[in-house]
Design a protein around this motif. Sequence first.
Motif, PDB file in Angstrom:
ATOM      1  N   ARG A 179       0.829  -1.201   0.000  1.00  0.00           N
ATOM      2  CA  ARG A 179       0.000   0.000   0.000  1.00  0.00           C
ATOM      3  C   ARG A 179       0.863   1.251   0.000  1.00  0.00           C
ATOM      4  O   ARG A 179       1.901   1.295   0.658  1.00  0.00           O
ATOM      5  N   GLN A 180       0.423   2.284  -0.729  1.00  0.00           N
ATOM      6  CA  GLN A 180       1.189   3.507  -0.881  1.00  0.00           C
ATOM      7  C   GLN A 180       0.302   4.718  -0.580  1.00  0.00           C
ATOM      8  O   GLN A 180      -0.903   4.692  -0.818  1.00  0.00           O
ATOM      9  N   GLU A 181       0.931   5.774  -0.071  1.00  0.00           N
ATOM     10  CA  GLU A 181       0.201   7.009   0.194  1.00  0.00           C
ATOM     11  C   GLU A 181       0.321   7.959  -0.998  1.00  0.00           C
ATOM     12  O   GLU A 181       1.081   7.717  -1.935  1.00  0.00           O
ATOM     13  N   GLY A 182      -0.440   9.048  -0.954  1.00  0.00           N
ATOM     14  CA  GLY A 182      -0.347  10.074  -1.988  1.00  0.00           C
ATOM     15  C   GLY A 182      -0.843   9.636  -3.347  1.00  0.00           C
ATOM     16  O   GLY A 182      -0.340  10.094  -4.371  1.00  0.00           O
ATOM     17  N   GLN A 183      -1.862   8.781  -3.397  1.00  0.00           N
ATOM     18  CA  GLN A 183      -2.324   8.236  -4.663  1.00  0.00           C
ATOM     19  C   GLN A 183      -3.617   8.885  -5.163  1.00  0.00           C
ATOM     20  O   GLN A 183      -4.442   9.366  -4.383  1.00  0.00           O
ATOM     21  N   VAL A 184      -3.778   8.850  -6.477  1.00  0.00           N
ATOM     22  CA  VAL A 184      -5.043   9.130  -7.142  1.00  0.00           C
ATOM     23  C   VAL A 184      -5.398   7.865  -7.922  1.00  0.00           C
ATOM     24  O   VAL A 184      -4.597   7.401  -8.745  1.00  0.00           O
ATOM     25  N   ILE A 185      -6.576   7.288  -7.670  1.00  0.00           N
ATOM     26  CA  ILE A 185      -6.931   6.001  -8.262  1.00  0.00           C
ATOM     27  C   ILE A 185      -8.317   6.090  -8.895  1.00  0.00           C
ATOM     28  O   ILE A 185      -9.276   6.535  -8.264  1.00  0.00           O
ATOM     29  N   TYR A 186      -8.403   5.656 -10.146  1.00  0.00           N
ATOM     30  CA  TYR A 186      -9.688   5.581 -10.843  1.00  0.00           C
ATOM     31  C   TYR A 186      -9.964   4.125 -11.200  1.00  0.00           C
ATOM     32  O   TYR A 186      -9.094   3.421 -11.723  1.00  0.00           O
ATOM     33  N   SER A 187     -11.190   3.663 -10.945  1.00  0.00           N
ATOM     34  CA  SER A 187     -11.571   2.294 -11.272  1.00  0.00           C
ATOM     35  C   SER A 187     -12.993   2.271 -11.818  1.00  0.00           C
ATOM     36  O   SER A 187     -13.820   3.121 -11.472  1.00  0.00           O
ATOM     37  N   ASN A 188     -13.256   1.275 -12.650  1.00  0.00           N
ATOM     38  CA  ASN A 188     -14.584   1.148 -13.230  1.00  0.00           C
ATOM     39  C   ASN A 188     -14.780  -0.276 -13.718  1.00  0.00           C
ATOM     40  O   ASN A 188     -13.816  -1.014 -13.942  1.00  0.00           O
ATOM     41  N   THR A 189     -16.033  -0.677 -13.875  1.00  0.00           N
ATOM     42  CA  THR A 189     -16.389  -1.974 -14.429  1.00  0.00           C
ATOM     43  C   THR A 189     -17.473  -1.784 -15.478  1.00  0.00           C
ATOM     44  O   THR A 189     -18.291  -0.855 -15.399  1.00  0.00           O
ATOM     45  N   TYR A 190     -17.470  -2.664 -16.466  1.00  0.00           N
ATOM     46  CA  TYR A 190     -18.499  -2.642 -17.502  1.00  0.00           C
ATOM     47  C   TYR A 190     -18.752  -4.073 -17.923  1.00  0.00           C
ATOM     48  O   TYR A 190     -17.918  -4.703 -18.570  1.00  0.00           O
ATOM     49  N   GLY A 191     -19.904  -4.618 -17.486  1.00  0.00           N
ATOM     50  CA  GLY A 191     -20.155  -6.025 -17.732  1.00  0.00           C
ATOM     51  C   GLY A 191     -19.099  -6.854 -17.016  1.00  0.00           C
ATOM     52  O   GLY A 191     -18.847  -6.691 -15.831  1.00  0.00           O
ATOM     53  N   GLY A 192     -18.429  -7.723 -17.735  1.00  0.00           N
ATOM     54  CA  GLY A 192     -17.361  -8.516 -17.141  1.00  0.00           C
ATOM     55  C   GLY A 192     -16.021  -7.830 -17.118  1.00  0.00           C
ATOM     56  O   GLY A 192     -15.079  -8.301 -16.475  1.00  0.00           O
ATOM     57  N   PHE A 193     -15.899  -6.695 -17.819  1.00  0.00           N
ATOM     58  CA  PHE A 193     -14.632  -5.978 -17.866  1.00  0.00           C
ATOM     59  C   PHE A 193     -14.433  -5.146 -16.597  1.00  0.00           C
ATOM     60  O   PHE A 193     -15.380  -4.587 -16.036  1.00  0.00           O
ATOM     61  N   LYS A 194     -13.174  -5.032 -16.162  1.00  0.00           N
ATOM     62  CA  LYS A 194     -12.837  -4.185 -15.016  1.00  0.00           C
ATOM     63  C   LYS A 194     -11.474  -3.565 -15.275  1.00  0.00           C
ATOM     64  O   LYS A 194     -10.593  -4.180 -15.889  1.00  0.00           O
ATOM     65  N   GLY A 195     -11.298  -2.345 -14.831  1.00  0.00           N
ATOM     66  CA  GLY A 195     -10.028  -1.659 -15.042  1.00  0.00           C
ATOM     67  C   GLY A 195      -9.736  -0.700 -13.913  1.00  0.00           C
ATOM     68  O   GLY A 195     -10.647  -0.214 -13.230  1.00  0.00           O
ATOM     69  N   LYS A 196      -8.459  -0.433 -13.699  1.00  0.00           N
ATOM     70  CA  LYS A 196      -8.053   0.488 -12.631  1.00  0.00           C
ATOM     71  C   LYS A 196      -6.745   1.171 -13.034  1.00  0.00           C
ATOM     72  O   LYS A 196      -5.839   0.532 -13.588  1.00  0.00           O
ATOM     73  N   LEU A 197      -6.644   2.457 -12.745  1.00  0.00           N
ATOM     74  CA  LEU A 197      -5.441   3.242 -12.963  1.00  0.00           C
ATOM     75  C   LEU A 197      -5.087   3.956 -11.665  1.00  0.00           C
ATOM     76  O   LEU A 197      -5.971   4.474 -10.979  1.00  0.00           O
ATOM     77  N   SER A 198      -3.801   4.002 -11.340  1.00  0.00           N
ATOM     78  CA  SER A 198      -3.370   4.725 -10.141  1.00  0.00           C
ATOM     79  C   SER A 198      -2.116   5.535 -10.445  1.00  0.00           C
ATOM     80  O   SER A 198      -1.259   5.108 -11.231  1.00  0.00           O
ATOM     81  N   TYR A 199      -2.032   6.697  -9.815  1.00  0.00           N
ATOM     82  CA  TYR A 199      -0.857   7.557  -9.947  1.00  0.00           C
ATOM     83  C   TYR A 199      -0.451   8.003  -8.552  1.00  0.00           C
ATOM     84  O   TYR A 199      -1.293   8.447  -7.762  1.00  0.00           O
ATOM     85  N   GLN A 200       0.850   7.858  -8.236  1.00  0.00           N
ATOM     86  CA  GLN A 200       1.350   8.261  -6.929  1.00  0.00           C
ATOM     87  C   GLN A 200       2.230   9.484  -7.045  1.00  0.00           C
ATOM     88  O   GLN A 200       3.134   9.538  -7.886  1.00  0.00           O
ATOM     89  N   THR A 201       1.960  10.478  -6.230  1.00  0.00           N
ATOM     90  CA  THR A 201       2.755  11.698  -6.214  1.00  0.00           C
ATOM     91  C   THR A 201       4.044  11.469  -5.431  1.00  0.00           C
ATOM     92  O   THR A 201       4.301  10.374  -4.926  1.00  0.00           O
ATOM     93  N   ASN A 202       4.860  12.490  -5.320  1.00  0.00           N
ATOM     94  CA  ASN A 202       6.155  12.413  -4.649  1.00  0.00           C
ATOM     95  C   ASN A 202       6.045  11.810  -3.253  1.00  0.00           C
ATOM     96  O   ASN A 202       5.163  12.152  -2.466  1.00  0.00           O
TER      97      ASN A 202
END
Length: 373
Positions: free
Chosen positions: A167-190
């Motif tokens: 686990r990391q601090e300082g993150q921005v995380i976007y996640s979504n699902t559509y039917g059986g598909f699922k995806g997630k993106l995360s970006y961590q700052t300094n």
Amino acid sequence: MKKTILAIAIPALFASAANAAVVYDKDGVTFDIYGRVQANYYADHNQSVGATDGSWGFSDTGTPEFTPGTAAHYSDVDGEIVGSSRLGWSGKVALNNTWSGIAKTEWQVASENSDNKFNSRHIYVGFDGTQYGKIIFGQTDTAFYDVLEPTDIFNEWGDVGNFYDGRQEGQVIYSNTYGGFKGKLSYQTNDDVAVKVTDIGQSITEKAVYGKNVKRNYGYAAAAGYDFDFGLGLNAGYAYSDLESTTSTASGDKKEWALGAHYAINGFYFAGVYTQGDLSYDTTTGGDKDKGRGYELAASYNVDAWTFLAGYNFKEGKINSNSANASYEDIVDETLLGVQYNFTSKLKAYTEYKIQSIDNLDDEFTVALQYNF
């Protein structure tokens, strides 16, 4: 089926959340608390710092730290009973028919004689847009963990055949699902202190993968998957971190990718993941690269109140992979067995056994009683 695969396969992770107590639920505002208290007996054994913390990477001077098989990496652990507890809460407030504000915190609290007495696990706030996805800000697992989660089914051990930083601090995380598909993106700052102490059991800790005094300038991760109606799920992920030493001119980056699959049918569950990692670092003497690869296998069978678990974790690393005499050395090679019995939905007992195949390492054994609320 899609929504229940991991809930069936990972009872240790979801037990507390499943027993969450709703404190307030009115006019689109909900607030609940959850947690657990447990006591473990750990048998006498030797443990390897190098084998359990996954330390491979550059030191203060930019030179590799990973030296598997050295006697200095081993220490004795006496048989003892260790207590711990976990407490969390989550809240949600409706903003309109689509969007809600969400927040969550979770802490791990160890007993008096244990290390890391009070650790934050998840601390984040954000928005849930239902069909538009979820975006959160704060500390939690990166997107890369979505690929590793299906094999992380043990109460105590497992999930060490990879090079994930935790686990990391300082993150921005976007996640979504559509039917059986699922995806997630995360970006961590300094992050000025990139090395984390990440709990892998009850007050048992490990360092992150690349040594001491390292700063993460930024990092990002992505994961995607698809869950079929008949119980099969496929996952893939990638993670990147830009690193530099806080005490020298050394700098570098860390990359990891993973592929995984899981399948559930009639009380049986099977999962596997394969991963590779690269750690590059530049110093005044030139550039070097450490390489690692590993895989995890996990299986469980649930019948009535009983759950039977089995798993295997393997990880190896190659120091200075661009040198002529570089070769892979084993870091982790272990087989896991476990049995869990649920007295009720809130109280369970389990025992787990770790069979070590690394030289000079003893097998490990624990028995625990856990109460969830």
